[in-house]
Design a protein around this motif. Structure first.
Motif, short mmCIF file in Angstrom:
data_model
loop_
_atom_site.label_atom_id
_atom_site.label_comp_id
_atom_site.label_asym_id
_atom_site.label_seq_id
_atom_site.Cartn_x
_atom_site.Cartn_y
_atom_site.Cartn_z
N GLU A 174 0.83 -1.21 0.00
CA GLU A 174 0.00 0.00 0.00
C GLU A 174 0.86 1.26 0.00
O GLU A 174 0.37 2.35 -0.19
CB GLU A 174 -0.91 -0.01 1.22
CG GLU A 174 -2.29 0.57 0.99
CD GLU A 174 -3.18 -0.39 0.22
OE1 GLU A 174 -3.78 0.06 -0.75
OE2 GLU A 174 -3.25 -1.56 0.59
N SER A 196 -4.15 -2.23 4.66
CA SER A 196 -5.55 -2.35 4.24
C SER A 196 -5.74 -3.82 3.88
O SER A 196 -4.76 -4.53 3.68
CB SER A 196 -5.85 -1.46 3.04
OG SER A 196 -5.57 -2.14 1.83
N GLN A 198 -6.36 -5.12 1.23
CA GLN A 198 -6.38 -5.13 -0.23
C GLN A 198 -6.24 -6.52 -0.85
O GLN A 198 -7.07 -6.95 -1.65
CB GLN A 198 -5.29 -4.20 -0.77
CG GLN A 198 -5.28 -4.06 -2.29
CD GLN A 198 -6.57 -3.46 -2.81
OE1 GLN A 198 -7.16 -2.59 -2.19
NE2 GLN A 198 -7.05 -3.95 -3.95
N LYS A 201 -9.11 -8.96 0.03
CA LYS A 201 -10.42 -8.74 -0.58
C LYS A 201 -10.39 -9.15 -2.04
O LYS A 201 -11.41 -9.59 -2.58
CB LYS A 201 -10.92 -7.31 -0.37
CG LYS A 201 -10.19 -6.19 -1.08
CD LYS A 201 -10.97 -4.88 -0.87
CE LYS A 201 -10.24 -3.67 -1.38
NZ LYS A 201 -11.06 -2.46 -1.30
N ARG A 220 -0.97 2.04 9.54
CA ARG A 220 0.13 2.59 8.74
C ARG A 220 1.06 3.38 9.64
O ARG A 220 0.63 4.29 10.33
CB ARG A 220 -0.42 3.48 7.61
CG ARG A 220 -1.29 2.66 6.66
CD ARG A 220 -1.83 3.43 5.48
NE ARG A 220 -2.83 2.58 4.80
CZ ARG A 220 -3.55 2.93 3.77
NH1 ARG A 220 -3.42 4.11 3.22
NH2 ARG A 220 -4.42 2.09 3.24
N GLN A 234 -11.53 1.73 7.81
CA GLN A 234 -12.07 1.89 6.46
C GLN A 234 -13.30 1.02 6.32
O GLN A 234 -13.36 -0.08 6.86
CB GLN A 234 -11.05 1.39 5.43
CG GLN A 234 -9.88 2.31 5.20
CD GLN A 234 -8.99 1.82 4.07
OE1 GLN A 234 -9.05 0.67 3.65
NE2 GLN A 234 -8.15 2.71 3.56
N HIS A 445 -1.67 4.35 -6.90
CA HIS A 445 -2.66 3.75 -5.98
C HIS A 445 -2.04 2.48 -5.37
O HIS A 445 -1.57 2.51 -4.26
CB HIS A 445 -3.94 3.47 -6.76
CG HIS A 445 -5.11 3.21 -5.87
ND1 HIS A 445 -5.44 4.00 -4.81
CD2 HIS A 445 -6.06 2.24 -5.92
CE1 HIS A 445 -6.51 3.52 -4.21
NE2 HIS A 445 -6.92 2.45 -4.86
N HIS A 446 -2.05 1.39 -6.08
CA HIS A 446 -1.27 0.21 -5.73
C HIS A 446 -1.06 -0.62 -6.99
O HIS A 446 -1.72 -0.37 -8.00
CB HIS A 446 -1.88 -0.59 -4.57
CG HIS A 446 -3.34 -0.86 -4.72
ND1 HIS A 446 -3.85 -1.56 -5.78
CD2 HIS A 446 -4.39 -0.48 -3.97
CE1 HIS A 446 -5.15 -1.63 -5.66
NE2 HIS A 446 -5.52 -0.97 -4.57
N GLY A 482 -11.51 6.04 -1.93
CA GLY A 482 -10.94 5.85 -3.25
C GLY A 482 -10.74 4.37 -3.52
O GLY A 482 -10.74 3.55 -2.60
N GLY A 483 -10.60 4.07 -4.79
CA GLY A 483 -10.38 2.68 -5.16
C GLY A 483 -10.13 2.58 -6.64
O GLY A 483 -9.83 3.57 -7.30
N ARG A 486 -9.42 -3.49 -10.75
CA ARG A 486 -8.12 -4.15 -10.61
C ARG A 486 -7.69 -4.84 -11.90
O ARG A 486 -8.51 -5.13 -12.76
CB ARG A 486 -8.16 -5.20 -9.50
CG ARG A 486 -9.03 -4.86 -8.31
CD ARG A 486 -8.55 -3.64 -7.56
NE ARG A 486 -9.44 -3.40 -6.41
CZ ARG A 486 -9.39 -2.32 -5.65
NH1 ARG A 486 -8.54 -1.34 -5.90
NH2 ARG A 486 -10.21 -2.17 -4.64
N LEU A 528 -13.42 -0.21 -3.56
CA LEU A 528 -12.95 1.04 -3.00
C LEU A 528 -12.99 0.95 -1.49
O LEU A 528 -13.53 -0.01 -0.93
CB LEU A 528 -13.75 2.21 -3.55
CG LEU A 528 -14.66 3.10 -2.72
CD1 LEU A 528 -15.04 4.31 -3.51
CD2 LEU A 528 -15.87 2.34 -2.25
N1 ASP Z 1 -6.92 -0.59 -0.47
C1 ASP Z 1 -7.08 0.73 -0.99
C2 ASP Z 1 -6.68 1.75 0.05
O1 ASP Z 1 -6.59 1.44 1.22
C3 ASP Z 1 -8.48 1.02 -1.40
C4 ASP Z 1 -8.89 0.23 -2.60
O2 ASP Z 1 -8.21 0.26 -3.63
O3 ASP Z 1 -9.96 -0.38 -2.52
O4 ASP Z 1 -6.47 2.91 -0.26
#
Ligand code: ASP
Length: 596
Positions: A174, A196, A198, A201, A220, A234, A445-446, A482-483, A486, A528
């Motif tokens: 992240e 997260s 991420q 999920k 974090r 979140q 973002h990632h 945000g999101g 993928r 998101l």
């Molecule tokens: N995992 C992402 C974040 O924490 C959110 C996402 O892309 O769903 O910012």
């Protein structure tokens, strides 16, 4: 059988209960002695009830101190003529006490438990349980609960499953620093707390859950800015067989149910703005569109203008400005002060231009001449009485500085209309961000965020120009979440990792399990995450997310209530096979008082 669950709350009693015999429990707020008659206010989490002690109960009333815990029973009656308190929900009634039981005595608290408090935040955090007794804090907790349960109900109705994911896990990409937890069983190996959920999920989509959510704690280890917390919550969402449009629809419908809890009534659909447009017009990727002061392009006025500073800045970077209507009245001191706003962004200062009834003025007048100054003012469409503020330099600096200047001026000049709320989606973020120091690209973002299909062919030839299928939802200049959609194509994932300079071995080492999972039938998916703390803070009308968290940490990540982080016993370290390098442990501020 009557149980505790049928007992009324103090703040719920009203005229409708007149004549009713009730039992209530709570804390003594304050007592007033009227000689032969005692009034006491009693508080529970719902509100305040006036108690009256008369006749042979006066002596019992006299014994009460603030914050004592009591159980009383008696009859609800109307307050005496002229005694009604319109500020209180229970202001027309009182309870004539017939029986009282003192359940616990309280010492004098370190601050008075009232909304209006002079207690410092340090003191409030140290005695957080007393702070939370204050009605405004308790109502924030209630609102937070209402918000979360409304979101849960909404998502449940749409078939989303709440699934918990591990807290002790592996480092996720992240982008922030991880909190690490050493393993006792596996000496030398460490868990990471999730930044997260991420990867989990996404794995749940491979598993076929299809619609997932979680009210998820994220961790974090960042240097904390004023309004960040090392752990935060979140509302994490992910779904299969969807596109951006489905996410926009989901969140717009969700907010239609949730935002009214804070008195905000959103439109059915929100406008969308590309990242590029947001940056160029507002100098921010989370633009506050409730007021004007949009950035104007001035680069085209610079070549040959006669002012070297502007000519050079235009050649190597950008020159942009904002017009403050009526701003020509700003004093020299106010103008000088503007430099402080832009300095943190790396800008040298702010160049001003004024148009008044007497003509034009600017520190650049000597170089540009009267005509030249007028030309800039015209280019920016500045009228008489207006002020033009110009920043020049590298693009990043100029946009960031003007974005901050815009917000600061709007606050100072009260340009934000009371009661207005603007929601929008920011889309088409850059996929990658160039890092000067490391000489490589990072995922904005990632690394699992999909590129825009139409940009795919530039992923190798011009990676910096590729946009992502990423989106942020913004309320009044605050990013609420945000999101992205993928990457679900292994070949595209390989190309993305290539653009990030992550080779196959590194990828396998860091998130090989995800790439492996994608080999066994991965549905297209995206999602998101909404920042719950920030959302509730806005709904509660509070500036700080600390005010809507039950037990937050300070800006230096300490818990003043428990004294965490703390030194641990040598035996615990030995068990983990750890030796501390420096001879001393952390020195958090505050000492974990209150019996900690
Ligand atoms: N995992 C992402 C974040 O924490 C959110 C996402 O892309 O769903 O910012």
């Amino acid at each position: 059988m009557t149980t505790a669950w049928s007992r009324p709350w103090c703040g719920e009693l009203s005229r409708a209960d007149l004549g009713r015999h009730v039992e209530v429990v709570g804390w003594v707020r304050r007592r007033r002695d009227l000689g032969g008659l005692i009034f006491a206010d009693m508080r529970d989490r719902s509100g305040i009830l006036q108690l009256v002690f008369e006749d042979d109960l006066v002596a019992r009333g006299e014994e009460l101190s603030s914050e004592d815990v009591i159980r009383v029973s008696g009859v609800v009656r109307e307050r005496a003529e002229g005694q009604a308190n319109p500020d209180l929900a229970t202001g027309e009634i009182e309870l004539r006490v017939e029986q009282i039981e003192l359940l616990a005595e309280a010492e004098t608290p370190p601050f008075v438990v009232e909304d209006r408090t002079t207690a410092s935040e340090e003191l409030r955090l140290t005695y957080r349980y007393l702070d939370l007794r204050r009605p405004e804090m308790m109502s924030s907790l209630v609102l937070r609960h209402r918000t979360t349960s409304e979101i849960r109900t909404f998502l449940d109705e749409l078939g989303f499953l709440e699934v918990e994911t591990p807290i002790l896990t592996r480092s996720t990409p992240e982008g922030a620093r991880d909190f690490l937890v050493p393993s006792r069983v596996h000496r030398g190996a460490l868990y990471a707390l999730p930044q997260s959920p991420q990867l989990f999920k996404q794995l749940l989509q491979v598993a076929g859950v299809g619609r997932y959510f979680q009210v998820a704690r994220c961790f974090r280890d960042e240097d904390l800015r004023a309004d960040r917390q090392p752990e935060f919550t979140q509302v994490d969402i992910e779904a299969s067989f969807i596109t951006e449009e489905d996410i926009f629809d989901l969140i717009e419908r969700c907010f239609a149910r949730v935002l009214p809890l804070g008195g905000i009534h959103p439109p059915e659909r929100y406008p969308r703005m590309s990242y590029q447009e947001a940056m160029e017009r507002f100098g921010s990727d989370r633009p506050d569109t409730r007021f004007g002061l949009e950035l104007v392009e001035l680069g085209w006025c610079c070549p040959g203008c006669g002012f070297r500073l502007l000519e050079e800045a235009e050649a190597s970077g950008r020159v942009k400005g904002i017009v403050l209507p009526g701003g020509a009245t700003l004093s020299r001191k106010q103008l000088d002060g503007l430099a402080e706003v832009v300095k943190p962004f790396g800008a040298a200062g702010v160049l001003w231009f004024k148009r008044t009834a007497d003509g034009v003025a600017s520190p650049a007048k000597k170089a540009l001449g009267e005509q030249g100054v007028a030309r800039f003012l015209e280019a920016a469409a500045a009228s008489e009485g207006d002020l033009l503020l110009v920043v020049c330099g590298p693009q990043r600096v100029v946009l960031g500085a003007l974005g901050a200047l815009r917000l600061s001026l709007a606050r100072e000049q009260h340009l934000i209309p009371e009661g207005r709320h603007d929601l929008l989606w920011v889309t088409e973020f850059p996929l990658l961000e160039w890092n000067e120091d490391d000489g490589r690209f990072y995922a904005m973002h990632h690394p699992f965020t999909a590129p825009l299909v139409e940009d795919l062919d530039r992923l190798e030839s011009d990676p910096g120009s590729v946009c992502a299928r990423a989106y942020d939802v913004v309320l009044d200049g605050v990013e609420l979440g945000g999101g992205s959609i993928r990457i679900s194509d292994p070949e595209l994932q390989r190309r993305m990792l290539g653009a990030l300079g992550i080779d196959e071995a590194q990828a396998r080492e860091r998130f090989g399990f995800l790439l492996e999972a994608f080999r066994y039938g991965v549905p297209p998916h995206g999602g998101l995450a909404l920042g719950l703390d920030r959302l509730v803070a806005i709904l509660a009308g509070r500036d700080s997310i600390r005010d809507v968290m039950a037990f937050p940490k300070t800006t230096s990540a300490s818990c003043l209530l428990t004294g965490a982080p703390s030194v641990v016993d040598q035996s615990q370290l030995d068990e983990l096979g750890l030796a501390l390098k420096a001879g001393r442990g952390p020195q958090p501020e505050g000492s974990g008082t209150a019996g900690g």
